[in-house]
Design a protein around this motif. Structure first.
Motif, PDB file in Angstrom:
ATOM      1  N   MET A 253       0.893  -1.152  -0.039  1.00 42.86           N
ATOM      2  CA  MET A 253       0.016   0.420   0.063  1.00 42.86           C
ATOM      3  C   MET A 253       1.132   1.273  -0.194  1.00 42.86           C
ATOM      4  O   MET A 253       1.459   2.436   1.186  1.00 42.86           O
ATOM      5  CB  MET A 253      -0.125   0.185   1.280  1.00 42.86           C
ATOM      6  CG  MET A 253      -1.873  -0.831   1.148  1.00 42.86           C
ATOM      7  SD  MET A 253      -2.838  -0.309   2.805  1.00 42.86           S
ATOM      8  CE  MET A 253      -2.906  -2.878   3.414  1.00 42.86           C
TER       9      MET A 253
ATOM     10  N   SER B 213      -6.291  -3.659  -0.487  1.00 41.57           N
ATOM     11  CA  SER B 213      -6.285  -3.089  -2.018  1.00 41.57           C
ATOM     12  C   SER B 213      -6.886  -3.264  -3.691  1.00 41.57           C
ATOM     13  O   SER B 213      -7.573  -2.637  -4.248  1.00 41.57           O
ATOM     14  CB  SER B 213      -4.480  -2.643  -2.635  1.00 41.57           C
ATOM     15  OG  SER B 213      -4.266  -1.159  -1.049  1.00 41.57           O
TER      16      SER B 213
ATOM     17  N   LYS C 165      -9.870  -0.391  -4.848  1.00 38.99           N
ATOM     18  CA  LYS C 165      -9.686   0.689  -5.401  1.00 38.99           C
ATOM     19  C   LYS C 165     -10.159   0.083  -6.898  1.00 38.99           C
ATOM     20  O   LYS C 165     -11.155   1.186  -7.468  1.00 38.99           O
ATOM     21  CB  LYS C 165      -8.661   0.672  -5.323  1.00 38.99           C
ATOM     22  CG  LYS C 165      -7.219   1.110  -3.811  1.00 38.99           C
ATOM     23  CD  LYS C 165      -6.210   1.500  -4.387  1.00 38.99           C
ATOM     24  CE  LYS C 165      -5.297   1.805  -3.240  1.00 38.99           C
ATOM     25  NZ  LYS C 165      -5.407   0.768  -1.788  1.00 38.99           N
TER      26      LYS C 165
ATOM     27  N   ASN D 126      -4.105   2.800  -9.533  1.00 44.13           N
ATOM     28  CA  ASN D 126      -4.422   0.865  -9.153  1.00 44.13           C
ATOM     29  C   ASN D 126      -3.022   0.726  -9.682  1.00 44.13           C
ATOM     30  O   ASN D 126      -2.446   0.262  -8.943  1.00 44.13           O
ATOM     31  CB  ASN D 126      -5.280   0.808 -10.393  1.00 44.13           C
ATOM     32  CG  ASN D 126      -6.664   0.993 -10.307  1.00 44.13           C
ATOM     33  OD1 ASN D 126      -6.975   0.667  -8.965  1.00 44.13           O
ATOM     34  ND2 ASN D 126      -7.284   1.362 -11.191  1.00 44.13           N
TER      35      ASN D 126
ATOM     36  N   SER E 216      -1.394   1.955  -6.082  1.00 47.59           N
ATOM     37  CA  SER E 216      -2.068   1.473  -5.011  1.00 47.59           C
ATOM     38  C   SER E 216      -1.718   2.911  -4.344  1.00 47.59           C
ATOM     39  O   SER E 216      -1.700   2.735  -3.200  1.00 47.59           O
ATOM     40  CB  SER E 216      -1.764   0.383  -4.134  1.00 47.59           C
ATOM     41  OG  SER E 216      -2.860  -0.394  -3.365  1.00 47.59           O
TER      42      SER E 216
ATOM     43  N   ASN F  58      -3.407   5.082  -1.602  1.00 47.44           N
ATOM     44  CA  ASN F  58      -4.908   5.068  -0.651  1.00 47.44           C
ATOM     45  C   ASN F  58      -5.905   6.299  -0.405  1.00 47.44           C
ATOM     46  O   ASN F  58      -6.677   6.236  -0.726  1.00 47.44           O
ATOM     47  CB  ASN F  58      -3.901   4.697   0.390  1.00 47.44           C
ATOM     48  CG  ASN F  58      -3.708   3.029   0.465  1.00 47.44           C
ATOM     49  OD1 ASN F  58      -4.754   2.338   0.636  1.00 47.44           O
ATOM     50  ND2 ASN F  58      -2.639   2.773   0.983  1.00 47.44           N
TER      51      ASN F  58
ATOM     52  N   THR G 200       2.658  -2.372  -8.873  1.00 50.49           N
ATOM     53  CA  THR G 200       3.148  -3.081  -7.539  1.00 50.49           C
ATOM     54  C   THR G 200       3.295  -4.395  -7.957  1.00 50.49           C
ATOM     55  O   THR G 200       3.093  -5.482  -7.250  1.00 50.49           O
ATOM     56  CB  THR G 200       1.590  -2.970  -7.022  1.00 50.49           C
ATOM     57  OG1 THR G 200       0.254  -3.549  -7.994  1.00 50.49           O
ATOM     58  CG2 THR G 200       1.306  -1.654  -5.890  1.00 50.49           C
TER      59      THR G 200
ATOM     60  N   LYS H  47      -4.322  -5.442 -10.595  1.00 53.55           N
ATOM     61  CA  LYS H  47      -4.561  -5.027  -8.968  1.00 53.55           C
ATOM     62  C   LYS H  47      -4.192  -5.837  -8.248  1.00 53.55           C
ATOM     63  O   LYS H  47      -5.039  -7.337  -7.994  1.00 53.55           O
ATOM     64  CB  LYS H  47      -5.907  -4.378  -8.672  1.00 53.55           C
ATOM     65  CG  LYS H  47      -5.724  -3.058  -7.496  1.00 53.55           C
ATOM     66  CD  LYS H  47      -5.303  -1.992  -7.309  1.00 53.55           C
ATOM     67  CE  LYS H  47      -4.884  -1.034  -6.228  1.00 53.55           C
ATOM     68  NZ  LYS H  47      -3.752  -2.645  -6.175  1.00 53.55           N
TER      69      LYS H  47
ATOM     70  N   GLY I  66      -3.512  -6.313  -3.948  1.00 53.76           N
ATOM     71  CA  GLY I  66      -3.844  -6.034  -2.134  1.00 53.76           C
ATOM     72  C   GLY I  66      -3.176  -6.360  -1.252  1.00 53.76           C
ATOM     73  O   GLY I  66      -2.656  -7.678  -1.383  1.00 53.76           O
TER      74      GLY I  66
END
Length: 532
Positions: A1, A106, A109, A344, A347, A349, A437, A457, A459
């Motif tokens: 994140m 995440s 999102k 995205n 990530s 926040n 990411t 994506k 998380g």
């Protein structure tokens, strides 16, 4: 994140300088041909007695090794309805605890960004406005200069500097009054407690109607072997702020370089580094959330106004725009289609939360989390009738209460792929092994066939590891993939998520396995052909 960065490697979520971002040319930007690699016998779809696909054997082995029960994994892999598979392949399909309500971190999102595209449109911009409240004559404003925020998710230092230059170009060089910061477009409060025990990590920054530079200070450390010192710089400038400009070097290994600095942030206006910097690290950056978030914007605005050559007789303070104020200029943000790439791919926040609040602020009243939840809920019920509704808190996944099912995330991905905004949505996802990411996949598995063939994506929370997005199979078939691990050992079992992506890419094996016995000469020929 993570949060974002600006011109140099900044906050690890934003910059496009450290990762090569590929421009995707087609409507959904799929490669013409997936990477190929010889499938193994473990890649064949296993069947439960009921006839539903079971988890692949190597995925089960990885879970067992990490002491994670299969029940802690939710998976839904489904072919996209358009673009028929090449070679008459049998598409991959897998559903395992897909109706379980879990926290996907995440990956949440995806709901915020697709709702933003649907409700606001890809060309939506946030309009930051400057007003004068007083008489402007010969460059002198007898009164207040008002900076009204719009909820802009990416009002970073370069754009703030450009904004100050625009104010000067519009005829204001001296303010004989105050600079008033109006952030009333959102109605949010600073969190009384940080999300976790890392309050100075940039991902803990809260949204703000006038969010400046993510409320973060970035320290840059540049070693100079000749002098035996490391040069220290910080960005952005803050009025009244000081930090050491150099520190001694050490020959210690670079693995724990932040600890070696012995940083003390207890006095926000006077940061101290009592330690040394490892020379072996080369140049590094350390983004730190400002310890006094309420003081950040006034100090940054004052410093940038003075840096631009502006004069100020009063103070920089928070307030509201009076009805008597006159518009001096307007500065639009980047379009939403660009903003969601940071959200995205990297990530980010706080940017996700800014967009989430905008869903309600665009209706005319101050943006509130409760109002945005209601609007997204209405949007979901209209477009996804009969599908389990996601539970949203702040729209970023940085929450212990946000939840969804793999089935609902699959419905979202399939709808986004079929929508007029498909290109913008897919462009916002990290390309496996290439950027964002998902770039680290190449480090974990350099020969993985997933590299360049998945748009994802990811998380991560303390007990969550997740991935969702699109995958191009070697057959030419395209898929949606959702996988969420929710367990105290989730991160020890993250390899299982990579294996599910590989299993999906290697869909030629599923086709040949369904047509021939696995040990026939024809089967071996098909394997050799697929490996070419």
């Amino acid at each position: 994140m993570t949060v974002s960065r600006v011109k140099r490697p900044f906050l690890s979520a934003l910059v496009h300088a450290t990762c090569a971002v590929l421009a995707l040319s087609s409507a959904v930007a799929w490669p013409a041909k997936a990477q190929s690699s010889a499938p193994s016998s473990d890649d064949r779809t296993r069947q439960t007695p009921a006839g539903d696909p079971a988890l692949p054997r190597h995925v089960l082995q990885t879970l067992h090794k990490a002491q994670v029960p299969p029940s802690a994994l939710s998976v839904r892999i489904a072919p996209l309805p358009d673009g028929p598979a090449a070679n008459g392949a049998m598409p991959r399909q897998l559903s395992h605890h897909a109706q379980a309500s879990v926290n996907p971190a995440s990956v949440m999102k995806l709901f915020t960004t697709y709702a933003g595209l649907s409700l606001l449109g890809p060309e939506h911009v946030w309009r930051n406005r400057i007003y004068t409240d007083g008489t402007l004559r010969d460059g002198v404003l007898q009164g207040n200069l008002i900076v009204r925020g719009s909820g802009d998710p990416k009002l970073v230092v370069e754009r703030l500097q450009a904004l100050m230059a625009q104010v000067r170009a519009a005829g204001v060089r001296e303010v004989r009054g105050d600079i008033v910061l109006d952030r009333s477009v959102f109605d949010v409060r600073e969190r009384s407690e940080p999300f976790d025990d890392e309050p100075l990590r940039p991902y803990n920054v809260r949204p703000d109607g006038l969010l400046l530079n993510f409320k973060a200070v970035v320290y840059t450390f540049t070693p100079d072997a000749a002098s035996g010192q490391v040069q220290v710089r910080f960005e952005p400038p803050l009025a009244g702020f000081s930090a050491p400009t150099q520190l001694p070097l050490t020959q210690a290994p670079c693995s724990d370089w932040r600890r070696h600095l012995q940083a003390d942030f207890s006095q926000p206006q006077q940061v101290r580094f009592a330690g040394r910097y490892p020379a072996s690290c080369g140049e590094r950056e350390w983004p730190v959330a400002y310890p006094e978030p309420e003081a950040y914007a006034p100090r940054v605005m004052q410093a940038l106004w003075q840096q631009a050559g502006g004069q100020l007789s009063g103070h920089v303070r928070y307030g509201s725009r009076p009805t008597s104020a006159k518009l001096l200029l307007e500065a639009p943000s980047l379009p939403l289609s660009e903003i969601i790439k940071d959200i995205n791919k990297f990530s980010n926040n706080v940017m996700a939360q800014q967009l989430y609040l905008t869903l309600s602020s665009e209706l005319g009243a101050p943006g509130r989390l409760e109002a945005s939840r209601l609007r997204l809920s209405q949007w979901w019920r209209q477009g996804f009738a009969g599908v389990d509704e996601p539970v949203l808190d702040n729209g970023s996944g940085l929450s212990r209460t946000e939840r969804s099912t793999a089935h609902a995330l699959t419905a979202l991905l399939q709808a986004a792929h079929a929508s007029p905004h498909a290109r913008h949505f897919v462009d916002s996802l990290a390309i496996a092994g290439v950027d964002g990411t998902a770039a680290r996949l190449k480090d974990r598995s350099p020969q993985s066939p997933v590299i360049g063939n998945a748009w994802l994506k990811t998380g991560s929370l303390r007990d969550v590891a997740s991935v969702a997005g699109y995958v191009q199979g070697q057959s030419g078939q395209r898929y949606t993939v959702v996988a969420v691990l929710h367990h105290p050992n989730a991160h020890q079992a993250r390899a299982a998520l990579d294996q599910l992506l590989e299993w999906t890419v290697r869909d030629l094996d599923a086709s040949t396995a369904s047509r021939r016995p696995p040990n026939t000469p024809e089967r071996k020929t098909a394997q050799r052909s697929a490996a070419r």
